[in-house]
Structures are given as structure tokens and as C-alpha cells.
Write a protein that holds these residues in place. Structure first.
Motif, mmCIF file in Angstrom:
data_model
loop_
_atom_site.group_PDB
_atom_site.id
_atom_site.type_symbol
_atom_site.label_atom_id
_atom_site.label_comp_id
_atom_site.label_asym_id
_atom_site.label_seq_id
_atom_site.Cartn_x
_atom_site.Cartn_y
_atom_site.Cartn_z
ATOM 1 N N SER A 147 0.833 -1.206 0.000
ATOM 2 C CA SER A 147 0.000 0.000 0.000
ATOM 3 C C SER A 147 0.866 1.253 0.000
ATOM 4 C CB SER A 147 -0.921 0.021 1.214
ATOM 5 O OG SER A 147 -1.733 -1.120 1.216
ATOM 6 N N GLN A 153 -8.146 0.365 -0.514
ATOM 7 C CA GLN A 153 -8.826 -0.789 0.066
ATOM 8 C C GLN A 153 -10.146 -0.302 0.678
ATOM 9 O OE1 GLN A 153 -6.112 -2.762 2.624
ATOM 10 N NE2 GLN A 153 -7.212 -4.685 2.567
ATOM 11 N N ASP A 180 -6.125 -1.451 -4.675
ATOM 12 C CA ASP A 180 -5.593 -2.093 -3.481
ATOM 13 C C ASP A 180 -6.625 -3.093 -2.961
ATOM 14 O OD1 ASP A 180 -4.129 -2.792 -1.290
ATOM 15 O OD2 ASP A 180 -3.845 -0.749 -0.542
#
Ligand SMILES: Nc1ncnc2c1ncn2[C@@H]1O[C@H](COP(=O)(O)OP(=O)(O)OP(=O)(O)O)[C@@H](O)[C@H]1O
Ligand SMILES: [Mg+2]
Lengths: 285, 266
Positions: free
Chosen positions: A47, A90, A168
């Protein structure tokens, strides 16, 4: 070269007690139109890496180039960069905020300074791409189902007409059907629209089936970089860094050891099936 | 990770870190009270010496103590400025409507020193005590208020939950901010109205997430039969040790010396 990272290092909480070196001397080149799978154990720095690609994080040392230009050079327009390099975080559904789905997707193009009408056109186009039907446009994004929210959030990034799409863990927390849908959509974006894709995923099966190039991270460094077949041939080393090859890789190796002449580099179920059937046919003849 | 990044807590092992949080809480108050007793040069030197000794004992690097002064820096400057310029007395220097008096200078230095010592003294407490230990200490110290039906336990519980949520929500806000920046949001330019409007894409998701988390936490607490303070025991109850007693004795001595300074005016 579309994106290039040179000697990139990043440390969280620099000069505090909580210093965490997250990336250590990364060198990476990404060509336009590639479909890259980014894998690695939790906390390996995935990330952190992708946030460097659209200038959300400034590297502690090293450089980031987009189409040959250093993005941290004086006068470089980072907001403009972010309209080329789209990043879907995410759980992107947590960023929805507008009163209707359509308005939320229009937020990105609106920030690009486009007219209301143009924004609407872009939003409509993006929502169609991700498969949100028109009768949901005027509902509140908070009333959508989990999978629909996820797709609406992806549309919010696509509506900016990005050239690179970074996702992500886009399939985290979705059911198998939802995962399949999202991954198919991503592949479609690359094949039909020519968008460069960087997919961060914990699932080796997903990466194996969709990506052409696979990059494996380990403790802030690149451990492997190559085709999925090549990377998975190192399945014993992968295990040492807390990852596993697809189940199929293990089955194929086991079969080979027991004397069936199969292709051990098969990484997807259809490939394996073909190889096993062929080996069996050969054996029987 | 969560608790560690919270507040200012500096994680090392020192005598001060090991002290009971109640001792540190009371000690901070004693130090402040003592500070307001001293007047003369020697008194301030004594207060400074005690402070330096405490900083040394805490093993916290000096710059972290200095950092705690940053938020009050403006207050400090303004307080001193007003004191210098507005106190009447023997004029030392005069220009236009501005004048500096002897009394003003003395007053400014006194106030400045008090403020600096006060902030440093209390930051030693927050640097060596986790916020959770501190709320624990306060719950115990104020438990006598239960007699007059103050819900001490509930207040302490709310405080520690709030403290627990601060780093979580900060992290969440950071994530949301980055996600909106990735969609081209701009939080830096434009006038007041535009900037306020730019907050909406941050605040809506933040509140949604805060409510969801609060809901989840309430559910989880209920599922584990939480029903308030009565009859509740603690996993790590606070217990005084020898060193805590010693610390209380030293505090009494400190206060005594400060009072002597006050009486003698040194
Ligand atoms: N905001 C932050 N502050 C401090 N440290 C951080 C922060 N974000 C990440 N880290 C640390 O940096 C390292 C890399 O984190 P990162 O989030 O990039 O990992 P990841 O590969 O994405 O992991 P995951 O698969 O769990 O998402 C970890 O050790 C993590 O603890
Ligand atoms: Mg991650």
C-alpha cells in the motif's frame, strides 16, 4: 516507460520513536498497458508503494517519474497527475459521501474542472462500465449492497478517464461471485480501454489468472519480479516469506513426483486440466 | 500500534515510567502548587533544578519536552508582551505610547517561567504515562465522588474509549483524505467557503465510520455482558509499591521547601 521508480525508500514516522522503514531502495519500471499483480505478506509495503505512484506520499529518498517527468520537481502538477493515475484504496466504499450515486461518481471529474454536463456523461459512462444500472443512479450510495458500493467507488475513479488504474485489494470481503465480477471488469478495462492495471492482492490464484507480470514484496523490497509462471516456480522460496503458490502448483508438482508427466508450470485450473488430460492420454496410449 | 501512537507517551523504561499513575497525577499537581509558592530567584532555581532532575530521571530526550512547549508558544509570547508593556511602575524605557517598566519586566519573566515550568512539568507526566493508565488513576483518585452519586466509573470508561478512538479516527481521516485526493479533491486552495465545502467529502465518510465503529463497540461490550461499574474488577488493579510511598514523601518535602521559600521570599 509510463511509471518509473528509482532508488525509492520510505520511512514512516521519520525522526520519531516509531520509525518504520516501509520501503527500501525500490527500482521499478512499468510500461503502458501492462497488467501487474502486486503480492506480498501483510505489512510488506504494498500500500505504501502504490501511494507513491500518484504522489500521495513523498518518498524519503529516491525519485518517481511519470512519462519521464520527475513528479516531485518544482512546479509539477500533482493534481493533474492524479487524473492520469487512478488509485482505488482498500474498502473504497468508505469514501462515498454524496447524496446520490451519480453525484458521487461526478465528484472526480468535477474536480478536474469539467462542465456539469461533461461530468454527467463521464459518470454515466463509468457507471455503465462497472455495471451499475441506471435506475440506481439517484439512490443514496449508502443504500447500495456491499458489492455495488465497491463498484460505484471504482466508477468514481474511472470517471476521471485514468490511464493507469491501481487497485488495493479490490476483492477483499466480497463473495466469490462478487470477486469474479470485479476481476473480470478489471481485465475488460485493460483489454478494451488499454488502461494499465496494477492489482494488489493477497490471492495468488487471482494474480495467477489475471496478471501478466507479478511483483512480490518482502519487507519493503522486491523479492520477485516476472511472469506468474516464473514467480510460482520459486514456490519453496515463496513459502519462506509467508506466501504460497496457487494450489494447482502444488498438485502439479506432486503429480510429477509420482510419475505423471505433467507441465509443472501450469498455474490455473483450465491449464492444469489440459495438461493432466494430455499426460494421461499419453500414458494410456 | 493504536495505544502507542496515542498522545505523547514516550515508551522507555525509567523510574518515572514505573511509578503508579496516581503518584504521577498527584505529583504534577503538587509541583504546580509548589511552583506558585516560590517568588525569589533561589525559589525559581530550585524549581528548575527539580524539573531538570525529573527530566533526567524520565529518560525522555530533552527535545520531546521542548516540543510540548510548541502549542503554548504564542500564549507565552503574548502573556510576556502584555506584562512587559502594561504593568505600571518605574519607567526604564519609553517610546511613543510604549513603555517598559522594571515591575513589568519582573512580572513578565515570572509569568513566563511559571508557564514554561508548568507545561514542562505536566508533559513529564503525559510522556511517562499512557493515557489509559492516567484515566485509571483518575478513576481511583476520584472514586470518593461516588458517594455523591457522580458516575465516576462511567466517566472514566467514556474517557478511555474516547482516547482509544482518537488514533483510530485520525488514521481513518488520513485514509479518507488520501482517497479523496486521489479523486482530485483539493483542500489547500480557495477561499473560506470553498475550503469549508471541501471538508464535506471528508466529514461525511468520517462520521459514517465513527457511528459504525461506535455501534460495533457497543454491541461487542454488551455481548461480553458489560453493565457498568458496580462489582466490576480490573485485570491489572493499581497497587502502591515502596517506590510510590517514597515518591509521596519526596513530594511532601518538595512542598515544604517551596513554602519555606515563600515565607523567606528568597
Ligand atoms: N500510517 C502509517 N504510520 C506508520 N506506519 C505505517 C503506516 N502505514 C503503514 N505503516 C507500516 O509500514 C509497513 C508497510 O505497510 P503497508 O500498509 O504498506 O503494507 P501492506 O503490504 O499494504 O500490508 P497489507 O497487506 O496488510 O495491506 C508496515 O510495517 C506498517 O506497519
Ligand atoms: Mg495494504
Amino acid at each position: 516507460m509510463q511509471i518509473e521508480l528509482k532508488d525509492l525508500s520510505y520511512t514512516y514516522g521519520l525522526h520519531t520513536v516509531y520509525e518504520v522503514p516501509a520501503l527500501k531502495g525500490i527500482n521499478l519500471k512499468i510500461r503502458a498497458g501492462e497488467f501487474i499483480g502486486l503480492a506480498g505478506h501483510t505489512g510488506s509495503g504494498k500500500s505504501t508503494l502504490i501511494q507513491h505512484m500518484n504522489g500521495l506520499i513523498r518518498p524519503t529518498s529516491g525519485q518517481v517519474f511519470y512519462e519521464g517527468k520527475d513528479i516531485w520537481e518544482e512546479g509539477y502538477d500533482l493534481r493533474e497527475l492524479r487524473t492520469h493515475v487512478g488509485l482505488v484504496f482498500q474498502y473504497p466504499e468508505n469514501q462515498l459521501f454524496e447524496t446520490t450515486v451519480l453525484k458521487d461518481v461526478m465528484f472526480g471529474p468535477g474536480n478536474q474542472g469539467l462542465s456539469e454536463e461533461e461530468c454527467r456523461k463521464r459518470a454515466d459512462y463509468a457507471l455503465k462500465l462497472v455495471g451499475i444500472p441506471e435506475d440506481l443512479y439517484e439512490t443514496s450510495p449508502f443504500d447500495l449492497s456491499g458489492g455495488q458500493k465497491r463498484r460505484a467507488a471504482i466508477a468514481g475513479v474511472l470517471a476521471m478517464n485514468v490511464e493507469v488504474l491501481i487497485l488495493d485489494e479490490p476483492t477483499a470481503g466480497l463473495d466469490p461471485a462478487g470477486r469474479e465480477e470485479i476481476l473480470t471488469l478489471i481485465r475488460h478495462l485493460r483489454d478494451q480501454q488499454g488502461i494499465t492495471i496494477i492489482l494488489v492482492s493477497h490471492s495468488m490464484e487471482d494474480v495467477a489468472a489475471y496478471a501478466q507480470r507479478m511483483i512480490v514484496f518482502h519487507e519493503g523490497e522486491i523479492a520477485f519480479d516476472g511472469t506468474p509462471k516464473m514467480v510460482f516456480s520459486h514456490f519453496r522460496e515463496l513459502e519462506k516469506i509467508g506466501l504460497a503458490a496457487p494450489e494447482i502448483t502444488y498438485i502439479m508438482h506432486e503429480l510429477k513426483e509420482r510419475g505423471l508427466d505433467v507441465d509443472v508450470s501450469a498455474i490455473t485450473v483450465p491449464e492444469a486440466k489440459r495438461s493432466i488430460l494430455m499426460a494421461l492420454a499419453q500414458k494410456n496410449s | 500500534m493504536g495505544e502507542l501512537t496515542l498522545g505523547q507517551y514516550y515508551p522507555v523504561d525509567s523510574v518515572l515510567h514505573r511509578l503508579d499513575p496516581r503518584v504521577k497525577f498527584v505529583g504534577t499537581i503538587v509541583y504546580i502548587v509548589g511552583l506558585f509558592q516560590v517568588r525569589g530567584v533561589f525559589g525559581y532555581l530550585f524549581a528548575a533544578a527539580v524539573l531538570l532532575l525529573l527530566i533526567f530521571l524520565s529518560k525522555v530526550p530533552f527535545r520531546f519536552i521542548l516540543k510540548s512547549l510548541k502549542p503554548v508558544f504564542f500564549l507565552l509570547i503574548i502573556t510576556m508582551l502584555f506584562n512587559v508593556l502594561l504593568t505600571p511602575g518605574t519607567v526604564l524605557w519609553k517610546w511613543w505610547i510604549l513603555r517598559i517598566t522594571k515591575e513589568g519586566l519582573r512580572q513578565a519573566v515570572t509569568m513566563g517561567l511559571r508557564l514554561v515550568f508548568l507545561v514542562c512539568g505536566s508533559s513529564i507526566m503525559t510522556l511517562t504515562t499512557t493515557p489509559n493508565a492516567l484515566t485509571d488513576a483518575m478513576e481511583r483518585l476520584f472514586s470518593f465522588l461516588k458517594i455523591i452519586r457522580v458516575p465516576v466509573h462511567e466517566i472514566a470508561m467514556m474517557m478511555s474509549i474516547a482516547l482509544r478512538f482518537i488514533p483510530i479516527l485520525t488514521e481513518e481521516l488520513d485514509k479518507i483524505k488520501k482517497a479523496q485526493m486521489a479523486r482530485g479533491a483539493d483542500f489547500e486552495s480557495g477561499g473560506v467557503i470553498r475550503r469549508l465545502k471541501a471538508m464535506i467529502p471528508l466529514l461525511v465518510p468520517l462520521f459514517v465510520s465513527a457511528f459504525r465503529r461506535a455501534n460495533d463497540l457497543a454491541m461487542a461490550m454488551e455481548a461480553r455482558c458489560y453493565h457498568g461499574g458496580s462489582g466490576r474488577t480490573q485485570m491489572k488493579p493499581l497497587r502502591y509499591r515502596r517506590r510510590d510511598a517514597a515518591a509521596y514523601i519526596l513530594m511532601a518535602v518538595f512542598l515544604g521547601i517551596c513554602i519555606v521559600f515563600r515565607i523567606t521570599g528568597l
